[in-house]
Design an enzyme around this catalytic site. Sequence first.
Site: not given
Ligand code: MSP
Length: 615
Positions: A130, A22, A147
Amino acid sequence: MAKRFYVTTPIYYVSDVPHLGHAYTTIVADALARYHRLRGDDTRFLTGTDDHGQKIARLAEAASVSPRAFADKFADAYRAAWRALEISNDDFIRTTDPDHEATVQDLWRRMAEKGDIYLGDYEGWYCVPCEQFYTEKELEKGHCPVHKKPVEKVKEQSYYFRLSKYQEPLLAYYAAHPELIQPEVRRNEVMAFVRGGLQDISISRTTFQWGVPVPEAKGHVVYVWLDALTNYYSATRRPALAGFWDDDVEIVHLIGKEISRFHAVYWPAFLMSAGLRLPTTVFCHGWWTVDGEKMSKTLGNVVDPLVLSQDLGVDAFRYFILREVPLGADGDFSHEALLTRYNAELANDLGNLLNRTLGMVHKYGIVPKSNIDPFDLENRVSRYSKHMEELQPSRALEELWTLVRKGNAFIDEKAPWKPDAPRPQILGDVLELCRVLSHLLEPFLPERAVEMRRQLGLDEPAHFPSWQSRTFAPTVATPLFPRIDEDRKKELLAKWTPKREAPVESDEDQITFEQFQKLDLRVGQVLSAEPVPKAKKLLQLTIDIGTAKRQVVAGIAETYRPEELVGKKVIFLANLKPATIRGVRSEGMILAAGDEQVVALSGLDRDAAPGTKVR
Ligand code: MSP
């Protein structure tokens, strides 16, 4: 020419505190926003949280708090983390904000007026982590392809969006706007998916209530992804971002590659349906692993950006993740590599350049002369800009480090310590280089760049440099990035690198063969399996152990569906003292792999009858 630029991050689920992944997206977006401000572009930067949906509702229920209270706690954690990481967002949106909810309903109405929404019955599979529907064909052995966990059967009345209608318009749009989906590999992936045929999608749920109510449809809440995607637009109806959905704005959605379908297919289709413009670019970045492994709580290797920033400085952490991988590629995070780059590039290259320059200015007590630019600055700076415009911060940093190294080499070569060296000229040149760097580094090292300007005695806010020389009033140099010596390095690595459970070493922890023999381990076969009421993790099983049938309660409901288990042969501990779990008697235990959560059941590589001894 100044323009209007609007950059966003995904809004994050309020299911936990932020980790490296994040922080990555958010820091990249921050660097882009800061760069555009530096250029004088009218810039807006948005981040926030995704508060609704079944995942959050369930987590809140399990924690025995209201979904609102649950969401508040983690939304606050995100806010605090972004403050600590020097994130310069102009607004922080939450999907529970009333004005956002109203915009979601507006958008819904516009899509409905277009004739794109209809009521139907949905029957299919859903992955809660998801928040996504899957067709039978997309599943892998009945599990979610992302997942790798069981999906849930959903059968309920639902509103549908006519996504199928947008297949051709989307393909035409992609063809006319190659900049929409980046990088190329994601564009190809998304286009292949759309060409493969689009089906209408379910956009409302009725079996839980934690979401935006569908207008005029009691009992339905808006599908969490339609709700979440709308945030990018709803924020532009607020004062802070007003007008930033206008046609002339360059809109960049920065996301992780796993959510490209939502951003590059669904979102553009929703916008087309509602008669709104599309974003300029959806840029999909790669994923970080940690020391070659997927980051996961079970493995205990989740990287906490706040700990690293506290120990090494925010800017050092930001620098590493921006520099280490080209945006779009996957990357591997290693704590060793972080320290290596810190010492070599921050302490040595950059820190030394400033330190020796200021040191000499003081030592020789001279007034530096205006520069003649021996560094090919203009050229380099325009390359730096080009990389930033192309969303390649790692390349922009490489360009800057070429300059830093040139600066150090220049000092070595010109040797201002020699008596006959033209000191004012030499020092004037490197001072000017330091000044320019203190501006151009601002998007990446916002805190240390200010410190550089302070030490240079430059009373200027960061801006895109012009080339007239400045009056400097250099102060005494203090190291920008103090070197990490071997002892400190060991100390930091021991602190940061999670301790995996080491193999048993002390006598006390060992058991004798006689003790082991006390375990009555046997082959067991699952005869029946059913959920334990009001216990999401538990299943009640009947096991045939040859001589008897046993009832046990097992904490495997998050990994296995009851119907998958019937007939399976597992290893069974038959002489465990019976216990009553959630009102159900449990006599024995099946063996399974997994730390906090079961990931796989024990089994046999060949067949053996129930009751066979295991030793
Ligand atoms: N809530 C949805 C997004 C909605 S946008 C309209 C979501 N949230 S999340 O909390 O799962 O965050 C996903 C985002 O976190 C990914 O798109 C990415 O930006 C980041 N990442 C989460 N784990 C990651 C890694 N291991 N490496 C890089 N980025 C990744 O999906």
